[in-house]
Design an enzyme around this catalytic site. Structure first.
Site, short mmCIF file in Angstrom:
data_model
loop_
_atom_site.label_atom_id
_atom_site.label_comp_id
_atom_site.label_asym_id
_atom_site.label_seq_id
_atom_site.Cartn_x
_atom_site.Cartn_y
_atom_site.Cartn_z
N LYS A 78 -6.01 8.55 18.00
CA LYS A 78 -5.06 8.42 16.88
C LYS A 78 -3.71 9.34 17.04
O LYS A 78 -4.18 10.59 17.56
CB LYS A 78 -5.68 8.30 15.52
CG LYS A 78 -4.93 8.26 14.48
CD LYS A 78 -6.00 8.33 13.34
CE LYS A 78 -4.98 8.32 11.72
NZ LYS A 78 -5.68 8.39 10.64
N SER A 153 -5.26 4.31 7.49
CA SER A 153 -4.37 4.58 8.38
C SER A 153 -4.80 4.44 10.11
O SER A 153 -3.72 4.42 10.80
CB SER A 153 -3.86 6.06 8.04
OG SER A 153 -4.78 7.07 8.25
N SER A 177 -9.67 6.40 6.19
CA SER A 177 -9.04 5.75 7.21
C SER A 177 -9.49 5.36 8.67
O SER A 177 -9.11 4.60 9.22
CB SER A 177 -7.80 6.73 7.72
OG SER A 177 -6.78 6.49 6.62
N1 GLN Z 1 -5.44 5.21 2.36
C1 GLN Z 1 -5.78 6.26 1.83
C2 GLN Z 1 -4.40 7.16 1.79
O1 GLN Z 1 -3.34 6.79 1.94
C3 GLN Z 1 -6.56 6.99 2.94
C4 GLN Z 1 -6.03 7.63 4.15
C5 GLN Z 1 -6.80 8.22 5.16
O2 GLN Z 1 -7.96 8.45 5.06
N2 GLN Z 1 -6.22 8.91 5.83
O3 GLN Z 1 -4.61 8.52 1.31
#
Ligand code: GLN
Length: 476
Positions: A78, A153, A177
């Site tokens: 990532k 994400s 994420s």
């Molecule tokens: N969707 C969550 C956020 O936007 C989690 C993101 C993540 O785990 N990096 O904060």
């Protein structure tokens, strides 16, 4: 060229040891798949030459018996993980042209074991999002249905595994994420206990939540990767000093357990019918097998998302203040003095969602609101942690869906950002409490979209979490 799909590193290593496959052939196969599935928009960079050269090197090491434990694992990263001499930009314009000067600890450890890194994968900008629509490089598509999001994400990292573009990915999980995209893409996603894996070399989003975690097809690979990346590290003072179990050798499971399943997740209309049905099936099967399953309520369920968004935006506003046009990445060309350089760089470099969160975080940290929001949220976080510890006095695992719905359509949530935040309702709990959690694929809905189930265990009990996950996967 053979186009076989491999489900685990063990399968690959077996074929290699029987001289039916080489790493060089394997990399060629994945590169072929990446080329064929370019439309999914997964990779920001593919390291074709480098991966091919590394494959040759690993083949030679295998031949002379010096190969590491990840020989044969082709992996994607990532775009939040530092990989020396490779581009790194959190899928943001503000880090254009930035090149990492060192390897993050997790990356160094997989490289030392001969993993072959095939490329850098898109994500929501600075890991903020649940759909991978918020990358500066456009939306990433779910391979099960190209009109749908892969989750986020770490969406691209999940699609990469789903679409057979690499065997595994490393992602990051601040609020879900790794697990939420794994659920949307029908693969396995593991978030370890907070502090189990060093965060050194992970672009910081919300430092008291951030965890690096693997996305794989098999529980076995998740266990092996965790065992390799976890453990103490001089570069991260928050990392746990406790010894790392050999998770991959501890996958046998043969006891009866007590599981608390989230009552709402099988009853509430807020969870899609087909997900509830699948979860109920799993619950019934486990009961038949002699496990004890009890409906529970997750304490503070209604407060999870507000507390999560207050604390993570606060931490993000601090962490992202380092992108100022001076130290990293881009600097706006339209500046006349120091202040306009800061302003213009941040205005042009950050996307809308990131700006929104920086502003929210700055607000909750401001002198007049600090107590009302930030301090209060910290207190509620403590209550959430304490109540979780209590739950594990009674139960070995908690069980719930990973997400309330299957993958939604690209653009569907644009009008309603709060609805998008709801996609994380079941995942943020583990991050707030710092608990380990895993998302496992448990089938598909009637439109063929993957459904994920989440298991949560007590702190540092990844060994039993993984063993029970393997047992569950064999049942499904
Ligand atoms: N969707 C969550 C956020 O936007 C989690 C993101 C993540 O785990 N990096 O904060």
């Amino acid at each position: 060229m053979s186009l076989r799909t491999y489900f685990s590193l063990q399968e690959i290593q077996n074929e290699i040891s029987q001289s039916q496959l080489t790493c060089t052939e394997l990399v060629a196969q994945y590169l072929h798949n990446i080329e064929k599935k370019k439309h999914l928009n997964v990779f920001l960079e593919v390291y074709a030459e480098e991966a091919t050269a590394k494959a040759k090197e690993v083949d030679a090491k295998i031949a002379n018996g010096t190969a590491g434990r990840l020989a044969g694992m082709v992996i994607g990263l990532k775009d939040v993980l530092c990989h020396k001499d490779h581009g790194l930009q959190g899928s943001s314009k503000i880090l254009s042209q930035f090149v990492s000067q060192f390897n993050g600890t997790a990356i160094q450890r997989i490289l030392d074991e001969d993993a072959i890194v095939i490329g850098r994968q898109s994500c929501d900008e600075f890991a903020m999002g649940s759909s991978n629509e918020k990358s500066a490089f456009g939306p990433v598509l779910n391979e099960a249905d190209n009109s749908r999001v892969p989750g986020g994400s770490s969406g691209a990292s999940a699609v990469a595994v789903q679409a057979d573009l690499c065997l595994a990915s490393l992602g990051s999980d601040t609020g879900g994420s790794v697990r939420q995209p794994a659920a949307f893409c029908g693969v396995v996603g593991l978030k370890p206990t907070y502090s189990r894996v060093s965060r050194f070399g992970l672009i910081a989003y919300a430092s008291s939540f951030d965890c690096i975690g693997p996305i794989t097809r098999s529980v076995e690979d998740a266990a092996l990767l965790l065992e390799i990346i976890a453990g103490k590290d001089d570069y991260d003072s928050t990392v746990s000093q406790s010894t790392v179990p050999q998770y991959s050798n501890l996958l046998n499971f043969n006891k009866k357990v007590k599981i608390g399943y989230l009552k709402e997740s099988v009853e509430s209309e807020g969870v899609s019918f087909e997900i509830r049905e699948k979860l109920q099936n799993t619950i019934d099967k486990l009961k038949t097998d002699g496990h004890e399953l009890t409906p529970i309520e997750l304490p503070y369920l209604d407060y999870l998302l507000p507390v999560y968004y207050i604390l993570t935006t606060a931490e993000a506003s601090t962490n992202l203040s380092r992108y100022d046009g001076v130290r990293y990445g881009m600097r706006s060309a339209n500046t006349k003095d120091l202040e306009s350089m800061y302003k213009k760089t941040r205005e042009e470099g950050f996307g809308k969602e990131v700006k929104k969160r920086i502003m929210l975080g700055t607000f909750v940290l401001s002198a007049s609101y600090f107590d009302a929001y930030y301090n209060k949220a910290q207190k509620v976080r403590r209550l959430i942690k304490d109540s979780s510890v209590k739950l594990f006095e009674q139960y070995d695992f908690l069980l719930m869906p990973t997400t309330p719905t299957t993958a939604f359509k690209i653009g569907e949530m644009n009008e309603d950002p709060l609805a998008m935040y709801l996609a994380d309702i079941f995942t943020v709990h583990a991050n707030l409490a710092g608990l380990p959690a895993i998302s496992l694929p448990i089938g598909k809905d009637s439109s063929g979209l993957p459904i994920g189930m989440q298991l949560v265990s007590n702190y540092f009990e990844e060994d039993s979490l993984l063993a029970f996950s393997k047992y569950l996967m064999n049942k499904n």
